[in-house]
Design an enzyme around this catalytic site. Structure first.
Site, PDB file in Angstrom:
ATOM      1  N   CYS A 130       0.815  -1.216   0.000  1.00  0.00           N
ATOM      2  CA  CYS A 130       0.000   0.000   0.000  1.00  0.00           C
ATOM      3  C   CYS A 130       0.851   1.270   0.000  1.00  0.00           C
ATOM      4  O   CYS A 130       0.663   2.161  -0.838  1.00  0.00           O
ATOM      5  CB  CYS A 130      -0.956   0.003   1.186  1.00  0.00           C
ATOM      6  SG  CYS A 130      -0.184   0.044   2.817  1.00  0.00           S
ATOM      7  N   HIS A 176      -2.330   1.236   6.745  1.00  0.00           N
ATOM      8  CA  HIS A 176      -2.778   1.136   5.354  1.00  0.00           C
ATOM      9  C   HIS A 176      -2.897   2.541   4.791  1.00  0.00           C
ATOM     10  O   HIS A 176      -3.133   3.505   5.529  1.00  0.00           O
ATOM     11  CB  HIS A 176      -4.124   0.420   5.270  1.00  0.00           C
ATOM     12  CG  HIS A 176      -4.546   0.118   3.856  1.00  0.00           C
ATOM     13  ND1 HIS A 176      -3.752  -0.582   2.968  1.00  0.00           N
ATOM     14  CD2 HIS A 176      -5.666   0.442   3.162  1.00  0.00           C
ATOM     15  CE1 HIS A 176      -4.375  -0.688   1.814  1.00  0.00           C
ATOM     16  NE2 HIS A 176      -5.539  -0.070   1.900  1.00  0.00           N
ATOM     17  N   HIS A 193      -6.175   1.886  -4.082  1.00  0.00           N
ATOM     18  CA  HIS A 193      -5.160   1.456  -3.121  1.00  0.00           C
ATOM     19  C   HIS A 193      -4.666   0.060  -3.465  1.00  0.00           C
ATOM     20  O   HIS A 193      -5.372  -0.727  -4.097  1.00  0.00           O
ATOM     21  CB  HIS A 193      -5.717   1.482  -1.692  1.00  0.00           C
ATOM     22  CG  HIS A 193      -6.915   0.613  -1.469  1.00  0.00           C
ATOM     23  ND1 HIS A 193      -7.180  -0.022  -0.271  1.00  0.00           N
ATOM     24  CD2 HIS A 193      -7.946   0.250  -2.284  1.00  0.00           C
ATOM     25  CE1 HIS A 193      -8.303  -0.715  -0.357  1.00  0.00           C
ATOM     26  NE2 HIS A 193      -8.788  -0.565  -1.560  1.00  0.00           N
TER      27      HIS A 193
END
Length: 296
Positions: free
Chosen positions: A37, A102, A114
């Site tokens: 990520c 994240h 993402h």
């Protein structure tokens, strides 16, 4: 230094189109076909003109790098009016390294692009649905101070400003399938009933534990969702379209009322409110909810 938000988002879509898979142990930026990520977001921001951080940043080090290069923190575990180009980071600063955090980039008010483990690569998903499914972690959001209101991209990015559908007034929203392989539709026992095709839209009637009920359950990883904000009580700016041939307004929100004004099929009306039982819509007069659909 000027950051180009559109170039940044385009890079994330490029990683998706290349089929980059998720890994925390490779290049992290997609150069070897894998990314995580923070590595994907860092590479995308670099492609948009941001200066080098000296190494591939993670969800811990990204905070100070953004603040030092023209970005402003617009949320600290608090609500904000998200817009295209905002960078979110989940996980409280100091505890968000590795799998503890994240990050991704908003493509519109509701949806993010993402790189994630659940989809084994880059996907576009509803932010709030994903956040809830992840246990509502502590979050931050950053916005580039020099960014202008952005163009919403091309037809390949499933931009919700270009997707429209009709749904019952009380529906949670509408989901568009964004997984190129389609979305598995489960029953309550977890059995896969069928796959819903890429690009198709489905009325979402309920959400439970992050899953979307569209007559069966689908994963939010396979779709983007346009939420009916009226279902949460905010009818400002919402519009209904007449879907029946015999639609009339009436004086009270109850059965057996005399018709007052005929509403042509296909005509559009601004919503003032909805009756407590959800059976009637107020558009300056009351109309039965089963004779109109919400535009989403």
């Amino acid at each position: 230094m000027v950051a180009n938000i559109e170039a940044t988002i385009a890079y994330m879509y490029k990683l998706r189109s290349q089929g980059v898979t998720y890994s925390m142990y490779g290049s992290r930026t997609g150069t070897d076909g894998t990314a995580d990520c923070s590595g994907a977001v860092y590479a995308a921001l670099r492609a948009g003109g941001m200066p080098s951080g000296g190494y591939v940043l993670n969800t811990e080090s990204m905070h100070s790098w953004l603040l030092a290069n023209g970005w402003t923190r617009v949320a600290n575990d608090s609500g904000w009016n998200a817009q295209r180009g905002d960078v979110f980071i989940w996980g409280k600063l100091g505890d968000s390294s590795g799998a503890g955090g994240h990050t991704g980039i908003f493509v519109d008010h509701d949806n993010i692009v993402h790189c994630n483990y659940a989809h084994n690569g880059v996907s576009v998903n509803n932010h709030d649905a994903y956040w809830v499914a992840d246990g509502c972690p502590y979050f931050y959001a950053y916005r580039y101070a020099g960014a202008q209101e952005a163009d919403q991209g091309d037809d390949t990015d499933m931009d919700l400003s270009k997707l429209t559908s009709l749904a019952p007034v009380t529906a949670y929203g509408v989901a568009w399938i964004t997984n190129p392989n389609g979305a598995a539709l489960w029953d309550n026992t977890g059995k896969v009933l069928k796959r819903l095709s890429y690009g198709t839209s489905w009325v979402v009637v309920d959400v439970n534990k992050g899953r979307l009920n569209v007559g069966g359950w689908i994963s939010p990883a396979d779709a983007v969702v346009k939420i009916n904000k009226g279902a949460a009580g905010d009818w400002s700016g919402t519009v209904v379209r007449v879907t029946a041939d015999d639609a009339y307004t009436q004086a009270k929100p109850q059965p057996n009322q005399a018709g007052i004004q005929y509403l042509p099929k296909g005509s559009r009306w601004k919503v003032v409110g909805v009756s407590k039982d959800g059976n009637y819509v107020n558009i300056g007069g009351w109309i039965a909810a089963d004779k109109v659909n919400m535009e989403l």
